[in-house]
Design a protein around this motif. Sequence first.
Motif, PDB file in Angstrom:
ATOM      1  N   ASN A  25       0.842  -1.180   0.000  1.00  0.00           N
ATOM      2  CA  ASN A  25       0.000   0.000   0.000  1.00  0.00           C
ATOM      3  C   ASN A  25       0.882   1.235   0.000  1.00  0.00           C
ATOM      4  OD1 ASN A  25      -1.471   2.323   1.443  1.00  0.00           O
ATOM      5  ND2 ASN A  25      -3.140   0.909   1.008  1.00  0.00           N
ATOM      6  N   VAL A  26       0.665   2.131  -0.969  1.00  0.00           N
ATOM      7  CA  VAL A  26       1.475   3.349  -1.062  1.00  0.00           C
ATOM      8  C   VAL A  26       0.627   4.600  -0.838  1.00  0.00           C
ATOM      9  CG1 VAL A  26       3.192   2.293  -2.580  1.00  0.00           C
ATOM     10  CG2 VAL A  26       1.196   3.457  -3.580  1.00  0.00           C
ATOM     11  N   GLY A  27      -0.588   4.409  -0.322  1.00  0.00           N
ATOM     12  CA  GLY A  27      -1.410   5.551   0.035  1.00  0.00           C
ATOM     13  C   GLY A  27      -2.488   5.924  -0.947  1.00  0.00           C
ATOM     14  N   MET A  28      -2.628   5.174  -2.036  1.00  0.00           N
ATOM     15  CA  MET A  28      -3.737   5.447  -2.955  1.00  0.00           C
ATOM     16  C   MET A  28      -5.050   4.890  -2.406  1.00  0.00           C
ATOM     17  SD  MET A  28      -2.126   4.961  -6.761  1.00  0.00           S
ATOM     18  CE  MET A  28      -1.638   3.255  -6.526  1.00  0.00           C
ATOM     19  N   ARG A  29      -4.952   3.824  -1.638  1.00  0.00           N
ATOM     20  CA  ARG A  29      -6.115   3.217  -1.010  1.00  0.00           C
ATOM     21  C   ARG A  29      -6.079   3.549   0.488  1.00  0.00           C
ATOM     22  NH1 ARG A  29      -8.847  -1.170  -3.049  1.00  0.00           N
ATOM     23  NH2 ARG A  29      -7.086  -1.946  -4.257  1.00  0.00           N
ATOM     24  N   ALA A  81      -4.237  -0.104  -8.446  1.00  0.00           N
ATOM     25  CA  ALA A  81      -5.661   0.121  -8.244  1.00  0.00           C
ATOM     26  C   ALA A  81      -5.919   1.607  -8.034  1.00  0.00           C
ATOM     27  CB  ALA A  81      -6.150  -0.684  -7.042  1.00  0.00           C
ATOM     28  N   LYS A  82      -7.192   1.975  -7.953  1.00  0.00           N
ATOM     29  CA  LYS A  82      -7.671   3.324  -7.620  1.00  0.00           C
ATOM     30  C   LYS A  82      -7.552   4.338  -8.753  1.00  0.00           C
ATOM     31  CE  LYS A  82      -9.277   4.014  -4.231  1.00  0.00           C
ATOM     32  NZ  LYS A  82     -10.688   3.755  -3.838  1.00  0.00           N
ATOM     33  N   ASN A  83      -6.810   4.043  -9.807  1.00  0.00           N
ATOM     34  CA  ASN A  83      -6.634   4.985 -10.915  1.00  0.00           C
ATOM     35  C   ASN A  83      -6.510   4.193 -12.209  1.00  0.00           C
ATOM     36  OD1 ASN A  83      -5.377   6.703 -12.937  1.00  0.00           O
ATOM     37  ND2 ASN A  83      -4.925   8.147 -11.300  1.00  0.00           N
ATOM     38  N   ALA A  84      -7.453   4.412 -13.147  1.00  0.00           N
ATOM     39  CA  ALA A  84      -7.488   3.629 -14.388  1.00  0.00           C
ATOM     40  C   ALA A  84      -6.478   4.095 -15.425  1.00  0.00           C
ATOM     41  CB  ALA A  84      -8.892   3.683 -14.997  1.00  0.00           C
ATOM     42  N   MET A 114       2.242  -2.744 -17.832  1.00  0.00           N
ATOM     43  CA  MET A 114       1.478  -2.185 -16.723  1.00  0.00           C
ATOM     44  C   MET A 114      -0.004  -2.362 -16.978  1.00  0.00           C
ATOM     45  SD  MET A 114       2.082   1.498 -14.879  1.00  0.00           S
ATOM     46  CE  MET A 114       1.313   1.827 -13.282  1.00  0.00           C
ATOM     47  N   SER A 115      -0.757  -2.487 -15.910  1.00  0.00           N
ATOM     48  CA  SER A 115      -2.208  -2.571 -15.984  1.00  0.00           C
ATOM     49  C   SER A 115      -2.781  -1.763 -14.833  1.00  0.00           C
ATOM     50  CB  SER A 115      -2.664  -4.032 -15.905  1.00  0.00           C
ATOM     51  OG  SER A 115      -4.039  -4.145 -16.179  1.00  0.00           O
ATOM     52  N   SER A 116      -3.904  -1.097 -15.080  1.00  0.00           N
ATOM     53  CA  SER A 116      -4.465  -0.194 -14.076  1.00  0.00           C
ATOM     54  C   SER A 116      -5.973  -0.371 -13.984  1.00  0.00           C
ATOM     55  CB  SER A 116      -4.160   1.269 -14.434  1.00  0.00           C
ATOM     56  OG  SER A 116      -2.776   1.504 -14.547  1.00  0.00           O
ATOM     57  N   THR A 117      -6.512  -0.060 -12.799  1.00  0.00           N
ATOM     58  CA  THR A 117      -7.958  -0.101 -12.605  1.00  0.00           C
ATOM     59  C   THR A 117      -8.354   0.968 -11.609  1.00  0.00           C
ATOM     60  OG1 THR A 117      -9.847  -1.492 -12.018  1.00  0.00           O
ATOM     61  CG2 THR A 117      -7.824  -1.854 -10.774  1.00  0.00           C
ATOM     62  N   GLY A 118      -9.514   1.563 -11.803  1.00  0.00           N
ATOM     63  CA  GLY A 118      -9.967   2.607 -10.893  1.00  0.00           C
ATOM     64  C   GLY A 118     -10.724   3.689 -11.635  1.00  0.00           C
ATOM     65  N   VAL A 119     -10.598   4.902 -11.147  1.00  0.00           N
ATOM     66  CA  VAL A 119     -11.350   6.033 -11.694  1.00  0.00           C
ATOM     67  C   VAL A 119     -10.739   6.496 -13.015  1.00  0.00           C
ATOM     68  CG1 VAL A 119     -12.129   8.394 -11.259  1.00  0.00           C
ATOM     69  CG2 VAL A 119     -12.018   6.754  -9.377  1.00  0.00           C
ATOM     70  N   ILE A 120     -11.592   6.810 -13.977  1.00  0.00           N
ATOM     71  CA  ILE A 120     -11.187   7.291 -15.299  1.00  0.00           C
ATOM     72  C   ILE A 120     -10.934   8.804 -15.254  1.00  0.00           C
ATOM     73  CG2 ILE A 120     -12.035   7.674 -17.669  1.00  0.00           C
ATOM     74  CD1 ILE A 120     -13.601   5.046 -17.374  1.00  0.00           C
ATOM     75  N   GLY A 121      -9.921   9.247 -16.010  1.00  0.00           N
ATOM     76  CA  GLY A 121      -9.755  10.669 -16.245  1.00  0.00           C
ATOM     77  C   GLY A 121      -8.721  11.374 -15.401  1.00  0.00           C
ATOM     78  N   TYR A 122      -7.937  10.617 -14.643  1.00  0.00           N
ATOM     79  CA  TYR A 122      -6.896  11.217 -13.803  1.00  0.00           C
ATOM     80  C   TYR A 122      -5.551  10.577 -14.106  1.00  0.00           C
ATOM     81  CZ  TYR A 122     -10.775  13.083 -11.074  1.00  0.00           C
ATOM     82  OH  TYR A 122     -11.906  13.738 -10.685  1.00  0.00           O
ATOM     83  N   ARG A 123      -4.495  11.386 -14.118  1.00  0.00           N
ATOM     84  CA  ARG A 123      -3.164  10.847 -14.347  1.00  0.00           C
ATOM     85  C   ARG A 123      -2.670  10.096 -13.111  1.00  0.00           C
ATOM     86  NH1 ARG A 123       0.567  15.412 -16.939  1.00  0.00           N
ATOM     87  NH2 ARG A 123       2.052  13.686 -16.816  1.00  0.00           N
ATOM     88  N   SER A 228     -15.696  -1.633 -20.007  1.00  0.00           N
ATOM     89  CA  SER A 228     -14.664  -0.761 -19.467  1.00  0.00           C
ATOM     90  C   SER A 228     -13.645  -0.337 -20.524  1.00  0.00           C
ATOM     91  CB  SER A 228     -13.943  -1.476 -18.329  1.00  0.00           C
ATOM     92  OG  SER A 228     -12.755  -0.820 -17.971  1.00  0.00           O
ATOM     93  N   THR A 229     -12.906   0.718 -20.186  1.00  0.00           N
ATOM     94  CA  THR A 229     -11.779   1.166 -21.004  1.00  0.00           C
ATOM     95  C   THR A 229     -10.524   0.341 -20.734  1.00  0.00           C
ATOM     96  OG1 THR A 229     -11.259   2.757 -19.258  1.00  0.00           O
ATOM     97  CG2 THR A 229     -12.586   3.543 -21.103  1.00  0.00           C
ATOM     98  N   ASN A 230     -10.537  -0.479 -19.698  1.00  0.00           N
ATOM     99  CA  ASN A 230      -9.322  -1.153 -19.227  1.00  0.00           C
ATOM    100  C   ASN A 230      -9.371  -2.670 -19.283  1.00  0.00           C
ATOM    101  OD1 ASN A 230      -9.349   1.607 -18.019  1.00  0.00           O
ATOM    102  ND2 ASN A 230      -7.426   0.945 -17.099  1.00  0.00           N
ATOM    103  N   ASP A 231     -10.486  -3.263 -19.681  1.00  0.00           N
ATOM    104  CA  ASP A 231     -10.623  -4.718 -19.646  1.00  0.00           C
ATOM    105  C   ASP A 231      -9.413  -5.411 -20.272  1.00  0.00           C
ATOM    106  OD1 ASP A 231     -13.117  -4.659 -18.448  1.00  0.00           O
ATOM    107  OD2 ASP A 231     -14.188  -4.645 -20.351  1.00  0.00           O
TER     108      ASP A 231
END
Length: 398
Positions: A25-29, A81-84, A114-123, A228-231
């Motif tokens: 955990n690095v603080g995103m969750r 996680a937490k950021n798509a 890399m693979s990501s999941t979470g909210v769309i629209g944020y860097r 999803s945009t990330n599937d």
Amino acid sequence: MFNYKITPLENGLENVQGFYCDAVNVGMRPDTEQGDVAFIRSEVPCNISAVFTSNTFQAAPIRHYQRYGKDFQTDFVLINAKNANAMTGEKGIEDIDTIISTLHQKLSVTNPVMSSTGVIGYRLPIDKICSAFDILDFSAKNSHKAARAIMTTDSFKKELAYCVELSDGSHFNIAAICKGAGMINPAMATMLCFIATDADIPKSDMDTLLHAGTEQSFNRISVDGDTSTNDTAMLLANGQSTAYNKEAFSAVLNQLMFELAMMILKDGEGANKLVAFEVKGAKNEEEARKASSALSNSLLVKTALFGEDPNWGRIASTIGASGVACDDTRLTIHYDDLLIYSDTFRELDKEREEQAYHIMKQEQFTVTCDLGMGEGAYTSYGCDLSYEYVKINAEYRT
């Protein structure tokens, strides 16, 4: 017929020879007990095959993967996680390059993806993600932590592993972690799936079998009809067992992916029921697929399932609106083995309605629709839509 034995194993990815995994955990969750950055690493470069969302707005990790070119090898998958990292433009891809450049300074890796999941629209929060490289144990084998770290609205982790024993005494292992509960209408194949094997499988077989397995599993499920945009579904093979048989591998891969797909449906953001929508007697398989998928996606059908309302009218109207050839005088509808509609029995009498009601109280059942138009058949899988689904998604960013 080639003889083989498939045995389930505990502890997921930890069973696969030469693979390592962990999460921190690095603080995103906010829950520090649950990781938000995970990795899967092979001690030797792997062949990799992947299927991705057909959503036009594919996320930056997918576009970055595609820049490697055909038939590249990798030994490292980084997942956050937490950021798509979706709808972030070219900057989103550049952020991945920055993260990978930092990773190279900490560890010798080959073509990391890399693979990501979470909210769309944020860097991506680059500094937070890169801080994981100072605390991750790259020699760890902790499938449970990795499986939990990739969850978003999932209520339980999803991991499976199997050992396949071949008739010559050799064996290989295959395992996977997966996430998905909402925004589920895979069209490839929000869902992510990472499959690792030590089987000595040729790259050409990987591509063929992964696509076939996807069509029989993830491409047949729907929680809410949204793609999803990330599937992503990835298969990594390092060949370290030196064992392989195509028939056996195909069977275990199909079994593993189907079970994971059913886990996603059971976890469908407040879902209480898993329902198979079997359409047969269609003009052809494509028409059966269209009708079956329409049923698994229909909000009216899903809410009827949640209310345990044996209203066959919602089933019939959905089929009629799906654009397939159909005729109300030929159509029959069954809930499990109970006939609830035919040309002869158009009105649901009290006795059959009570029987249908009891079927719908089950956690799993089958809705079978015979169109009476031909030989086409297809089965999709869906779930009900509950109050909890609305609550989860209304509060997704809060």
